[in-house]
Design a protein around this motif. Structure first.
Motif, PDB file in Angstrom:
ATOM      1  N   PRO A   1     -42.967   7.235 -29.385  1.00 20.80           N
ATOM      2  CA  PRO A   1     -44.038   8.252 -29.291  1.00 20.80           C
ATOM      3  C   PRO A   1     -43.641   9.416 -28.374  1.00 20.80           C
ATOM      4  CG  PRO A   1     -44.566   6.341 -27.949  1.00 20.80           C
ATOM      5  CD  PRO A   1     -43.348   5.965 -28.743  1.00 20.80           C
ATOM      6  N   LEU A   2     -44.273  10.551 -28.606  1.00 18.65           N
ATOM      7  CA  LEU A   2     -44.061  11.726 -27.787  1.00 18.65           C
ATOM      8  C   LEU A   2     -44.817  11.591 -26.466  1.00 18.65           C
ATOM      9  CD1 LEU A   2     -44.464  14.506 -30.498  1.00 18.65           C
ATOM     10  CD2 LEU A   2     -42.349  13.970 -29.279  1.00 18.65           C
ATOM     11  N   THR A   3     -44.166  11.969 -25.372  1.00 16.50           N
ATOM     12  CA  THR A   3     -44.837  12.034 -24.077  1.00 16.50           C
ATOM     13  C   THR A   3     -45.001  13.483 -23.624  1.00 16.50           C
ATOM     14  OG1 THR A   3     -42.710  11.816 -22.924  1.00 16.50           O
ATOM     15  CG2 THR A   3     -43.935   9.794 -23.387  1.00 16.50           C
ATOM     16  N   ALA A   4     -44.299  14.383 -24.287  1.00 17.70           N
ATOM     17  CA  ALA A   4     -44.351  15.826 -24.046  1.00 17.70           C
ATOM     18  C   ALA A   4     -43.763  16.458 -25.300  1.00 17.70           C
ATOM     19  CB  ALA A   4     -43.567  16.207 -22.793  1.00 17.70           C
ATOM     20  N   PRO A   5     -43.866  17.772 -25.463  1.00 18.03           N
ATOM     21  CA  PRO A   5     -43.292  18.393 -26.659  1.00 18.03           C
ATOM     22  C   PRO A   5     -41.826  18.018 -26.861  1.00 18.03           C
ATOM     23  CG  PRO A   5     -44.658  19.978 -25.509  1.00 18.03           C
ATOM     24  CD  PRO A   5     -44.581  18.757 -24.632  1.00 18.03           C
ATOM     25  N   ARG A   6     -41.532  17.319 -27.965  1.00 19.97           N
ATOM     26  CA  ARG A   6     -40.187  16.912 -28.374  1.00 19.97           C
ATOM     27  C   ARG A   6     -39.503  15.987 -27.365  1.00 19.97           C
ATOM     28  NH1 ARG A   6     -36.911  21.627 -31.314  1.00 19.97           N
ATOM     29  NH2 ARG A   6     -36.054  19.742 -32.270  1.00 19.97           N
ATOM     30  N   THR A   7     -40.281  15.355 -26.506  1.00 26.52           N
ATOM     31  CA  THR A   7     -39.757  14.397 -25.529  1.00 26.52           C
ATOM     32  C   THR A   7     -40.315  13.022 -25.854  1.00 26.52           C
ATOM     33  OG1 THR A   7     -39.616  16.094 -23.819  1.00 26.52           O
ATOM     34  CG2 THR A   7     -39.582  13.808 -23.085  1.00 26.52           C
ATOM     35  N   ARG A   8     -39.443  12.038 -25.958  1.00 28.08           N
ATOM     36  CA  ARG A   8     -39.839  10.713 -26.425  1.00 28.08           C
ATOM     37  C   ARG A   8     -39.951   9.708 -25.280  1.00 28.08           C
ATOM     38  NH1 ARG A   8     -41.744  10.936 -31.741  1.00 28.08           N
ATOM     39  NH2 ARG A   8     -40.790  12.806 -32.612  1.00 28.08           N
ATOM     40  N   GLY A   9     -40.950   8.855 -25.386  1.00 29.32           N
ATOM     41  CA  GLY A   9     -41.148   7.795 -24.400  1.00 29.32           C
ATOM     42  C   GLY A   9     -40.374   6.552 -24.793  1.00 29.32           C
ATOM     43  N   ILE A  10     -39.053   6.612 -24.661  1.00 29.30           N
ATOM     44  CA  ILE A  10     -38.205   5.501 -25.081  1.00 29.30           C
ATOM     45  C   ILE A  10     -38.240   4.377 -24.057  1.00 29.30           C
ATOM     46  CG2 ILE A  10     -36.666   7.083 -26.313  1.00 29.30           C
ATOM     47  CD1 ILE A  10     -34.645   6.705 -24.037  1.00 29.30           C
ATOM     48  N   THR A  11     -37.828   3.191 -24.490  1.00 26.87           N
ATOM     49  CA  THR A  11     -37.601   2.064 -23.583  1.00 26.87           C
ATOM     50  C   THR A  11     -36.126   1.696 -23.657  1.00 26.87           C
ATOM     51  OG1 THR A  11     -38.198   0.500 -25.341  1.00 26.87           O
ATOM     52  CG2 THR A  11     -39.939   1.164 -23.807  1.00 26.87           C
ATOM     53  N   LEU A  12     -35.607   1.170 -22.569  1.00 28.50           N
ATOM     54  CA  LEU A  12     -34.178   0.865 -22.490  1.00 28.50           C
ATOM     55  C   LEU A  12     -33.870  -0.529 -23.018  1.00 28.50           C
ATOM     56  CD1 LEU A  12     -33.173   2.265 -18.984  1.00 28.50           C
ATOM     57  CD2 LEU A  12     -33.014   3.384 -21.214  1.00 28.50           C
ATOM     58  N   HIS A  13     -32.684  -0.660 -23.610  1.00 28.11           N
ATOM     59  CA  HIS A  13     -32.155  -1.975 -23.967  1.00 28.11           C
ATOM     60  C   HIS A  13     -31.492  -2.572 -22.735  1.00 28.11           C
ATOM     61  CE1 HIS A  13     -32.863  -2.751 -28.145  1.00 28.11           C
ATOM     62  NE2 HIS A  13     -32.350  -1.597 -28.533  1.00 28.11           N
ATOM     63  N   ARG A  14     -31.690  -3.837 -22.528  1.00 26.95           N
ATOM     64  CA  ARG A  14     -31.000  -4.518 -21.438  1.00 26.95           C
ATOM     65  C   ARG A  14     -29.528  -4.708 -21.806  1.00 26.95           C
ATOM     66  NH1 ARG A  14     -34.822  -6.568 -17.945  1.00 26.95           N
ATOM     67  NH2 ARG A  14     -36.939  -6.647 -18.802  1.00 26.95           N
ATOM     68  N   PHE A  15     -28.658  -4.626 -20.806  1.00 24.65           N
ATOM     69  CA  PHE A  15     -27.229  -4.747 -21.067  1.00 24.65           C
ATOM     70  C   PHE A  15     -26.883  -6.158 -21.528  1.00 24.65           C
ATOM     71  CE2 PHE A  15     -22.954  -5.957 -19.769  1.00 24.65           C
ATOM     72  CZ  PHE A  15     -22.203  -4.972 -20.387  1.00 24.65           C
ATOM     73  N   SER A  16     -26.035  -6.223 -22.550  1.00 24.68           N
ATOM     74  CA  SER A  16     -25.476  -7.492 -23.013  1.00 24.68           C
ATOM     75  C   SER A  16     -24.136  -7.195 -23.664  1.00 24.68           C
ATOM     76  CB  SER A  16     -26.420  -8.191 -24.005  1.00 24.68           C
ATOM     77  OG  SER A  16     -26.540  -7.427 -25.200  1.00 24.68           O
ATOM     78  N   ALA A  17     -23.352  -8.224 -23.866  1.00 26.97           N
ATOM     79  CA  ALA A  17     -22.025  -8.039 -24.458  1.00 26.97           C
ATOM     80  C   ALA A  17     -22.122  -7.421 -25.847  1.00 26.97           C
ATOM     81  CB  ALA A  17     -21.293  -9.377 -24.517  1.00 26.97           C
ATOM     82  N   SER A  18     -23.177  -7.754 -26.599  1.00 28.28           N
ATOM     83  CA  SER A  18     -23.291  -7.254 -27.970  1.00 28.28           C
ATOM     84  C   SER A  18     -23.588  -5.754 -28.010  1.00 28.28           C
ATOM     85  CB  SER A  18     -24.388  -8.017 -28.714  1.00 28.28           C
ATOM     86  OG  SER A  18     -25.640  -7.852 -28.057  1.00 28.28           O
ATOM     87  N   THR A  19     -24.262  -5.226 -26.973  1.00 27.07           N
ATOM     88  CA  THR A  19     -24.624  -3.812 -27.001  1.00 27.07           C
ATOM     89  C   THR A  19     -23.426  -2.896 -26.824  1.00 27.07           C
ATOM     90  OG1 THR A  19     -25.097  -3.805 -24.616  1.00 27.07           O
ATOM     91  CG2 THR A  19     -26.928  -4.300 -26.105  1.00 27.07           C
ATOM     92  N   ILE A  20     -22.320  -3.420 -26.302  1.00 30.10           N
ATOM     93  CA  ILE A  20     -21.165  -2.566 -26.047  1.00 30.10           C
ATOM     94  C   ILE A  20     -20.177  -2.575 -27.207  1.00 30.10           C
ATOM     95  CG2 ILE A  20     -19.604  -4.243 -24.961  1.00 30.10           C
ATOM     96  CD1 ILE A  20     -19.092  -2.115 -22.791  1.00 30.10           C
TER      97      ILE A  20
END
Length: 236
Positions: free
Chosen positions: A101-120
């Motif tokens: 969702p947008l939190t400001a014009p064209r700015t997204r309220g993202i959430t972070l992925h936790r680090f794991s071996a698969s993400t890299i």
């Protein structure tokens, strides 16, 4: 003074090539500044950056030429692979951010992925593809000169390592598209490696300054993303 700022230029083509390279790097600096704020414009600038940088490399083929048509084709492929992947990466990151969702014009309220071996794994694969693409121009010299051009193991390793380090930029951007904070550090490493490559090739102090700015912006983005909440683990 011009040579100090932009490197040696011997004709109008060189001026256009350097201008496109500078614009592409400047666009990447802007992209990192906007992505640090989770702004969608950052991904459009990523696309423009790879477009201008790729066109700069392709135009340089017209000035340097190639001994044979086969080597020219290989040089062009080596330039097109990073450009096409980079442009696609910009659109992929944009679509990834637009799921939130947008939190400001064209700015997204993202959430972070936790680090794991698969993400890299995916970012490292992206860097590996860029490293292999950097070998194509080297192989094209062997195609052009035949037995007269010996490809030593040291030359191939240097090309691979250099291509991999520079490929950490798209690798880091892919990590950002996957909302991984640690990906900013990959971008910082790539920017510092680009400074070294620019010094060795005497491409001018303007690009050195812009790559330094990229490294600073990468650390800035890493700090800004520290306040973004992490994605909650799903309950089974």
């Amino acid at each position: 003074m011009s040579e100090l700022l932009f490197g040696r230029m011997t004709g109008p083509f060189d001026t256009v090539i350097v201008a496109m390279s500078v614009v592409g790097t400047l666009a990447m600096c802007g992209a990192l500044a906007f992505l640090a704020r989770r702004h969608e414009l950052g991904w459009w600038l990523v696309t423009g950056s790879f477009l201008f940088s790729g066109l700069s490399t392709l135009l340089s083929l017209l000035t340097t030429g190639a001994p044979t048509p086969q080597s020219l084709i290989l040089f062009a492929i080596g330039a097109l692979i990073p450009m096409v992947l980079g442009i696609g990466l910009g659109f992929y990151g944009l679509l990834s951010f637009q799921k939130f969702p947008l939190t400001a014009p064209r700015t997204r309220g993202i959430t972070l992925h936790r680090f794991s071996a698969s993400t890299i794994l995916a970012p490292l694969a992206m860097a590996a593809v860029f490293a292999l693409a950097s070998l194509i121009p080297v192989v094209s010299l062997r195609v052009a000169y035949g037995e007269g051009m010996q490809l030593s193991l040291g030359l191939l390793l240097m090309s691979l390592i250099s291509g991999f380090l520079l490929g950490l930029l798209p690798a880091g951007l892919l990590g950002l598209a996957h909302r991984s904070r640690w990906a900013w550090l990959l971008i910082a490493v790539s920017a510092l490696a680009s400074i070294g490559a620019t010094v060795l090739t005497a491409r001018g102090s303007v690009l050195i300054f812009l790559f330094f700015a990229m490294a600073v912006l990468a650390f800035f983005g890493w700090g800004r993303w520290g306040s973004i909440p992490a994605k909650k683990p799903s309950r089974s």
